[in-house]
Enzyme design. Structure first.
Site, PDB file in Angstrom:
ATOM      1  N   GLU A 482     -54.667  35.833 -69.226  1.00 12.90           N
ATOM      2  CA  GLU A 482     -53.532  35.617 -68.326  1.00 12.90           C
ATOM      3  C   GLU A 482     -53.687  36.433 -67.041  1.00 12.90           C
ATOM      4  O   GLU A 482     -53.428  35.940 -65.935  1.00 12.90           O
ATOM      5  CB  GLU A 482     -52.220  35.975 -69.051  1.00 12.90           C
ATOM      6  N   GLU A 489     -55.212  32.446 -59.237  1.00 13.53           N
ATOM      7  CA  GLU A 489     -54.405  31.338 -58.724  1.00 13.53           C
ATOM      8  C   GLU A 489     -53.642  31.687 -57.457  1.00 13.53           C
ATOM      9  O   GLU A 489     -53.378  30.812 -56.647  1.00 13.53           O
ATOM     10  CB  GLU A 489     -53.469  30.774 -59.795  1.00 13.53           C
TER      11      GLU A 489
HETATM   12  C1  F6R Z   1     -49.912  29.528 -64.170  1.00 10.53           C
HETATM   13  C2  F6R Z   1     -48.998  28.487 -64.626  1.00 10.53           C
HETATM   14  C3  F6R Z   1     -49.584  27.300 -65.292  1.00 10.53           C
HETATM   15  C4  F6R Z   1     -48.624  26.762 -66.376  1.00 10.53           C
HETATM   16  C5  F6R Z   1     -49.166  25.435 -66.929  1.00 10.53           C
HETATM   17  C6  F6R Z   1     -48.271  24.879 -68.012  1.00 10.53           C
HETATM   18  O1  F6R Z   1     -49.242  30.590 -63.582  1.00 10.53           O
HETATM   19  O2  F6R Z   1     -47.818  28.560 -64.437  1.00 10.53           O
HETATM   20  O3  F6R Z   1     -50.838  27.555 -65.821  1.00 10.53           O
HETATM   21  O4  F6R Z   1     -48.505  27.708 -67.377  1.00 10.53           O
HETATM   22  O5  F6R Z   1     -49.264  24.502 -65.893  1.00 10.53           O
HETATM   23  O6  F6R Z   1     -46.990  24.612 -67.523  1.00 10.53           O
HETATM   24  P1  F6R Z   1     -45.763  24.449 -68.505  1.00 10.53           P
HETATM   25  O7  F6R Z   1     -45.531  25.776 -69.143  1.00 10.53           O
HETATM   26  O8  F6R Z   1     -44.630  24.015 -67.635  1.00 10.53           O
HETATM   27  O9  F6R Z   1     -46.157  23.417 -69.517  1.00 10.53           O
END
Ligand code: F6R
Length: 609
Positions: A482, A489
């Site tokens: 993470e 990013e």
């Molecule tokens: C990185 C981030 C993405 C989300 C991924 C899943 O900071 O936010 O990697 O974790 O796109 O998104 P959700 O949790 O909305 O399914």
């Protein structure tokens, strides 16, 4: 992945739509546009760039006072960002205007067929096909026409549609892309998510796939895919308006990091009784069902998958059920070994991520029970799961997740403990110890956040980094994943995470003078092991930063920088160690003058594959 909005009421639509689009800008920000209906004529204003550009164009080019309109903010998939490719898209006769989120998968054939019939296309988008089809099949009855077109197009879409012949109506469609209907007094809204309309209403309808509806000023009629009117249940959302505002912070990301103690407290406290019982409302996984589970798959994408990596260690440790943490995008296209004795734990902030949803459906179709951990109430993933545990993080606006990640972690701990206790796999002493550690988390996270200025100073050393490596063992490795994603990013620094023991198997050849290596040494029993890895990279010239706990010995000169954080139960440590690393990424990106609110090429909610 694009944001759409619509308004009908007595107020001027343009300011409401622009304001709503600003709230949706996290979904895409390479171009934006509005269509407004004035005296039976559709006016469309659209432009490349951010909503601010659109605001300027509306000020310059629009003098009407329409009370009905639709808007869009785009994350380009078909056709580069440009004025022409921006939404809304109009039909050849100017009668229809369409905003769309998703992908029309059969658009190439449809476009060619329409071209063969002499229809000229202006843009390169898949969406324009919808506008042209509506005009082509229009027979004076808008509902019939929309149903006809929905039978022709394939793919994922939420749509907002204006028709010049129906000046008192907006039509909206949902199919595998998010869409909510906001219900006001004498006004109604459509939007990709609730934050865009929160200022006006907290009452919504959630549409299911295939449903469509007609919004008028004083009514909303929802239809099933076959056109039958259906009664919808209102959902009241308890997020407040301030939660979706920056509240004095420069970026949502920093605001959301600072909200973590509160978000964690809100997520755990309603679930813990005074005598340390864990209460999971409407939870169907009984002792017997849990005992029948032979395997758990955790399915998620991105940071949510990283939570799953922590989950693998924690759930296996406490319940002794084997756990595989799979990327949803991979799981959906392989032949996973799943049966009715499998539990799929699906993790998603938005509850709308296309790959995660597809993995959920794949697991379910093979007989698995599905438990989801979701932030957005009533989202598709929540709706399609057998059980849902919500993370009460409030709206997360920043593209880079922070508080959703942290609250997801806490739910993973609670679920693992709950299951372990029910199955008799944990003794009371350890159970109580971990519960006590979880209760203390909000306070300890707040303590770590007090290190903000120190971390800012450390970050200032790494402004010009080109490469970064994050290493750790066991749960420290899960958090490294993470930390590395967070850095890359938003700061665009090339970054990778490695299980510390893996370095020697290849990657150490990349270490040279001043290569940045951040070592996570918060699993105290593995401290010496990870220190060995630090020594190995330091001996090859790496610049090292170690994150250690207050109980670890001082690594002394082996490390160039040290961040020392409070200690807690080892299974709960990820919640504390991730905090300085979120701050570090934020401040490195800030010093590099990166657009933290709108990181290059990214959008918050990935509702396309
Ligand atoms: C990185 C981030 C993405 C989300 C991924 C899943 O900071 O936010 O990697 O974790 O796109 O998104 P959700 O949790 O909305 O399914």
């Amino acid at each position: 992945m694009c944001g759409i909005i619509g308004y009908i009421g007595d107020k001027q639509a343009a300011p409401i739509l622009l304001d709503g689009l600003e709230k949706l800008e996290y979904r895409g920000y390479d171009s934006a546009g509005l269509s407004l209906l004035d005296d039976g004529k559709i006016n469309t204003i659209k432009t490349k760039g951010k909503i601010l550009n659109l605001r300027r164009r509306v000020d310059l080019d629009y003098s009407g006072d329409s009370c009905i309109g639709i808007g869009h903010t785009r994350w380009a998939t078909h056709g580069k960002p440009s004025d022409i490719n921006s939404h809304p898209h109009s039909s050849f006769d100017g009668k229809f205007s369409v905003v769309h989120n998703g992908i029309i998968e059969n658009f190439v054939t449809l476009r060619q067929d329409l071209k063969n019939e002499g229809i000229r296309f202006r843009s390169e988008t898949d969406t324009e096909v919808v506008a042209q089809l509506l005009a082509k099949h229009y027979n004076g009855d808008i509902k019939q026409t929309i149903m006809k077109v929905l039978n022709i197009i394939e793919g994922a879409y939420s749509l907002g549609i204006l028709c010049a012949d129906y000046p008192d109506e907006i039509w909206a469609v949902r199919n595998a892309s998010p869409l909510i209907i906001g219900l006001g007094e004498g006004e109604n809204f459509l939007a990709s998510d609730i934050t865009a309309v929160l200022k006006h209403t907290k009452e919504i309808y959630q549409l299911n796939d295939g449903e469509f509806c007609c919004l008028k000023k004083n009514s909303v009629q929802v239809f099933a895919p076959d056109g039958t009117p259906i009664e919808k249940e209102k959902v009241t959302v308890d997020w407040n308006v301030e939660a979706a505002e920056k509240g004095g912070y420069k970026h949502f990301m920093l605001k959301e990091i600072m909200e973590e103690p509160d978000a964690i407290a809100k997520t755990i406290s309603p679930r813990l009784t005074d005598d340390n019982e864990i209460v999971l409302d409407d939870f169907s996984l009984t002792k017997e069902k849990l005992e029948n589970i032979k395997k758990i798959y955790i399915l998620a994408c991105g940071s949510a998958w990283h939570v799953g990596m922590v989950g693998k260690y924690v759930i296996e440790e406490l319940t002794r059920i084997p756990v595989e943490c799979d990327l949803a995008s991979e799981f959906r296209y392989r032949n996973p070994v799943v049966d009715e004795n499998t539990l799929a734990i699906v993790i998603s902030q938005s509850g709308e991520t296309a790959d995660t949803l597809a993995a959920l459906r794949e697991a379910k179709s093979r007989g698995a029970k599905v438990l989801s951990i979701v932030n957005v109430v009533g989202s598709t993933i929540a709706n399609e799961s057998d059980d849902v545990i919500y993370t009460w993080a409030g709206p997360e606006i920043a593209v880079a997740t922070t508080k959703a990640y942290s609250t997801q972690l806490t739910i993973v701990y609670l679920f693992a403990l709950y299951a372990a206790k029910l199955m008799g796999k944990i003794d009371k002493k350890e159970y109580d110890e971990i519960i006590a550690a979880i209760r203390k988390l909000p306070e300890q996270v707040a303590e770590v956040l007090k290190m903000e200025q120190d971390i800012k100073t450390i970050a200032s050393r790494y402004v010009y980094l080109e490469h970064a490596y994050f290493i750790g063992r066991n749960l420290d490795y899960a958090v490294s994943l993470e930390a590395s994603l967070k850095l890359k990013e938003i700061s665009y620094i090339h970054s990778e995470a490695y299980a510390a023991g893996e370095l020697k198997h290849g990657t150490i050849s990349l270490i040279e003078d001043d290569t940045f290596v951040c070592a996570l040494c918060c699993q105290e029993r593995l401290f010496d092991k990870t220190m060995n890895s630090i020594k190995e990279v330091a001996a090859r010239g790496a610049e090292t930063l170690a994150v250690i706990t207050e109980n670890c010995p001082n690594p002394g000169e082996e490390c160039d920088h040290i961040i020392t954080i409070p200690s807690t139960h080892p299974l709960i440590m990820p919640s504390l160690e991730v905090i300085p690393l979120q701050l570090l990424s934020y401040y490195i990106a800030l010093s590099r003058k990166c657009d933290i609110h709108k990181p290059r090429n990214l959008a918050k909610s990935v509702t396309v594959e």
